[in-house]
Design a protein around this motif. Structure first.
Motif, PDB file in Angstrom:
ATOM      1  N   GLU A 109      32.898  28.745 -27.185  1.00 50.14           N
ATOM      2  CA  GLU A 109      31.988  28.414 -26.094  1.00 50.14           C
ATOM      3  C   GLU A 109      31.683  29.652 -25.251  1.00 50.14           C
ATOM      4  OE1 GLU A 109      34.043  25.361 -23.982  1.00 50.14           O
ATOM      5  OE2 GLU A 109      33.677  23.830 -25.513  1.00 50.14           O
ATOM      6  N   ILE A 110      30.416  29.785 -24.909  1.00 48.27           N
ATOM      7  CA  ILE A 110      29.942  30.903 -24.094  1.00 48.27           C
ATOM      8  C   ILE A 110      29.144  30.336 -22.919  1.00 48.27           C
ATOM      9  CG2 ILE A 110      28.548  33.011 -24.037  1.00 48.27           C
ATOM     10  CD1 ILE A 110      28.845  33.022 -27.156  1.00 48.27           C
ATOM     11  N   GLN A 111      29.481  30.766 -21.721  1.00 49.86           N
ATOM     12  CA  GLN A 111      28.669  30.450 -20.539  1.00 49.86           C
ATOM     13  C   GLN A 111      28.373  31.751 -19.803  1.00 49.86           C
ATOM     14  OE1 GLN A 111      31.953  28.576 -20.396  1.00 49.86           O
ATOM     15  NE2 GLN A 111      31.067  27.144 -21.837  1.00 49.86           N
ATOM     16  N   GLU A 112      27.097  32.003 -19.554  1.00 48.19           N
ATOM     17  CA  GLU A 112      26.699  33.222 -18.853  1.00 48.19           C
ATOM     18  C   GLU A 112      25.678  32.889 -17.775  1.00 48.19           C
ATOM     19  OE1 GLU A 112      25.283  35.858 -21.898  1.00 48.19           O
ATOM     20  OE2 GLU A 112      27.262  36.778 -22.132  1.00 48.19           O
ATOM     21  N   ASP A 113      25.833  33.525 -16.633  1.00 50.46           N
ATOM     22  CA  ASP A 113      24.927  33.358 -15.499  1.00 50.46           C
ATOM     23  C   ASP A 113      24.641  34.755 -14.967  1.00 50.46           C
ATOM     24  OD1 ASP A 113      23.650  32.869 -13.096  1.00 50.46           O
ATOM     25  OD2 ASP A 113      25.127  31.425 -12.358  1.00 50.46           O
ATOM     26  N   THR A 114      23.382  35.175 -15.009  1.00 46.45           N
ATOM     27  CA  THR A 114      23.038  36.515 -14.521  1.00 46.45           C
ATOM     28  C   THR A 114      23.141  36.624 -13.017  1.00 46.45           C
ATOM     29  OG1 THR A 114      20.684  35.982 -14.286  1.00 46.45           O
ATOM     30  CG2 THR A 114      21.425  36.830 -16.435  1.00 46.45           C
TER      31      THR A 114
END
Length: 667
Positions: A570-575
């Protein structure tokens, strides 16, 4: 050198011959109308207004102060440019680039000489455009790119299907579905946005139609005809990125026309990349441009053929800010000599050649299908868990052979090669080989790896099924590396039949029988070299500061559901939400991507990637939600995608791409 003042032209419309209007941002040295200057051109689909504005603003003002104009143009269908994008590196894209180069050279402020530059997409297309020989193009700088679109990009690698293909298709769907900026485009921005939303393609459908190395991939692969490429090229990459092969391949293919620079970096420009040490890209580039675009006699053409950073026994970490090592130069590049290793009967990796006609020593290997969660991303944008982590996790599912502790340091530069004989009871299987540095405390660092779909063992263009159970000898070239194995460390060769989620599994999971008596490993000896210094940038923090309204974050985890026998990556990214202080435009992107597999069922594999992209100013807000997915049967890949667009809180557009089943071709 006296710095020139300059003017930034926030948007310049350039109309192509077919009537399409493209958007450019230009950094113009003052006085260029009376004292013409050379120009550097960059052509990308990543949105000059917001997507690449930060890195553009770290470089083009420096060029302009050195008397070199910068021209950053959005490809059709992206940012504020009109039209609809039609794929990656298409004939239309490259023809548009040639037309733009001619436009730049014809401007009254231009001295008629143009350079082309870029990283990733821009690094690809500047090499491809150079191969077309537009008259005004005099030199290129290509960063994190490829000379072989099939084997050294995010799609396939020796016939193995990379999961980055879905990730990148999702990224492009998200980027292309975003709105133009009304502050530039004017009152017709909404009409333009809706037209783009209706007509943008889902790239993965086309990519999956070409699972072999056919004309689709040969197009734009300059390795197909190195001899006809005659424009000087500075080719740069980083060992921590997926595009690490390109500089050495370019020098091997182009000879004196190419210069290679390889650092420890991820997929970033060298002056702002991690891990450190960085390189002063600005001075490198300005010297290159001044020589080839101004005919300045500054010795740029005589720089060493290869400069490389040799990693010195690095350790994996949750974040790698600095990699120990040393810079070397080779004035001319030649194929290296190899230090050869073989596996003796008890599994020890020994220096020397395999014994000819030795009795077969078969060992059966069938890796759990979730072997590979320590692999990181194929191409890396952050120096954290996107990089390969401690390899002991993946070695547990692999067949491993290691040396005794080394009696002295071993230094290597180039591409390791592996030869072995095996048997397979299916039409194909995947083979992954990893070169690993075992530290005295047991920590395992991945130095290099290679992938092979066994049906592609002799050809990527015309693969052939494996003969059921027949002994077959295969050769596998691993990715380039520059590395020092320290005295007291061990060299390990790790073999696996899975490397998930980086590589998607074939339809069957038969395992392989490896004849360990046949294993031969060649490691490329560094050989004669000069120790050098590569100047680091004077500015340790070159990116401009934007206004932070919400911080960014990233999370990457592996979840093993022991009850269900299911593994999820699982990958979660928020710029984060950041506002450009000059334009008042705030943007934010959120990405969630999940891969799942049952470790004993290759047909259980699935992946889904969702992007939420926001743009806003006071009184104006738009959002797109783009989702892409892949699953499989024994015979088909199953892909789907959707895009939803909002203006304020109102949904104004929804498109569901028809689910496609695309036949699997020996993969």
């Amino acid at each position: 050198m006296i710095e020139r003042s300059f003017t930034t032209i926030e948007n310049q419309w350039i109309t192509l011959k077919d009537g399409t209007r493209l958007a450019a941002r230009i950094w113009m040295p003052d006085g260029a109308d009376s004292d013409p200057v050379p120009a550097v051109f960059e052509f990308l689909p990543y949105r000059k207004r917001d997507g690449t504005s930060s890195r553009d603003e770290s470089t083009y003002p420096v060029f302009a102060a050195a008397g070199i104009a910068g021209v950053r143009v959005d490809i059709r269908g992206s940012g504020e440019s009109g039209g609809i994008i039609d794929g990656e590196y298409t004939e239309l894209e490259l023809a548009n680039a040639c037309e733009l180069i001619a436009w730049i050279a014809a401007q009254p402020w231009s001295n008629g000489s143009v350079g082309m530059m870029g990283i990733s997409w821009g690094g690809f297309n500047c090499l491809q455009v150079a191969a077309l020989k537009p008259p005004a193009l005099k030199a290129v700088i290509s960063i994190a790119s490829t000379v072989d679109r099939y084997n050294d990009d995010i799609h396939y690698k020796n016939g193995c299907h990379l999961s980055a293909q879905l990730s990148w298709a999702a990224t492009m769907l998200a980027y292309q579905s975003r709105s133009p900026d009304p502050a530039i485009f004017g009152e017709d921005w909404r009409e333009m946005w809706l037209r783009r939303l209706k007509q943008e393609p889902f790239f993965m459908e086309e990519w999956l139609q070409h699972q072999r190395r056919d004309d689709f991939w040969r197009h734009g692969s300059i390795c197909e005809d190195f001899d006809s490429f005659d424009i000087p090229a500075l080719v740069i990459a980083g060992w921590a990125d997926g595009y690490r092969n390109t500089p050495l391949l370019a020098v091997e293919g182009l000879g004196e026309k190419a210069k290679a620079l390889v650092g420890p970096w991820i997929h970033k420009y060298p002056h702002l990349a991690w891990p450190k040490p960085r390189a002063d890209f600005h001075s490198e580039a300005i010297a290159w441009w001044n020589h080839w675009l101004r005919k300045e006699d500054n010795g740029a053409e005589a720089m060493p053929s290869v400069r490389a950073y040799i990693l010195d026994a690095i350790k994996p970490a949750t974040r790698r800010d600095f990699d120990p090592g040393f810079w070397i130069a080779k004035q001319s590049w030649q194929q290296p000599d190899f230090q050869c290793f073989y596996v003796e009967q008890f599994g020890t990796l020994m220096e020397g050649m395999p014994i000819p006609h030795a009795p077969e020593h078969p060992v059966y290997m069938r890796s759990p299908l979730d072997t590979g969660t320590a692999s990181g991303e194929w191409f890396t944008l952050k120096p954290d868990a996107e990089l390969a982590i401690d390899q002991r996790l993946d070695d547990a599912g692999s067949l491993t052979f290691q040396s005794a502790p080394l009696a002295e340091d071993h230094d290597y530069l180039g591409r390791p090669v592996l030869t072995l004989a095996l048997r397979c009871d299916a039409e194909t299987a995947n083979l992954c080989a990893r070169l690993v540095d075992i530290h005295p405390d047991g920590t395992a660092t991945r130095v290099s790896f290679g992938l092979l779909n066994l049906a592609h063992r002799d050809s990527n263009a015309t693969p052939e099924p494996m003969s059921n159970g027949e002994r077959t000898t295969v050769n596998l070239t691993l990715d380039a590396c520059g590395y020092r194995f320290r005295k007291g460390h061990r060299i390990r060769l790790s073999l696996s039949t899975a490397y998930w989620p980086m590589v998607l599994p074939p339809p069957e999971d038969p395992g392989l029988t490896i004849d360990i008596a046949s294993i031969g490993l060649g490691l490329p000896i560094l050989g004669p070299h000069e120790l050098i210094d590569v100047k680091q940038p004077d500015n340790p923090d070159p990116l401009p500061k934007y206004i932070e309204h919400a911080p960014g974050s990233t999370k990457r985890q592996v979840v093993r559901d022991l009850s269900a026998g299911l593994t999820r990556y699982e990958i979660q990214e928020d710029t984060g939400l950041f506002e450009h202080p000059g334009t008042g435009l705030s943007t934010r992107q959120l990405r969630e991507e999940t891969w799942s597999i049952t470790p004993d069922d290759p047909l259980s594999m699935s992946g889904i990637s969702t992007w939420i992209c926001d743009m806003q100013r006071p009184g104006w807000f738009v959002r797109t939600v783009a989702t892409s997915s892949i699953a499989c049967t024994a015979k088909d890949w199953i892909i789907g995608a959707s895009v939803i667009a909002y203006e304020g809180e109102t949904e104004i557009f929804r498109k569901i791409f028809e689910e496609k089943r695309i036949a699997r071709d020996l993969m």
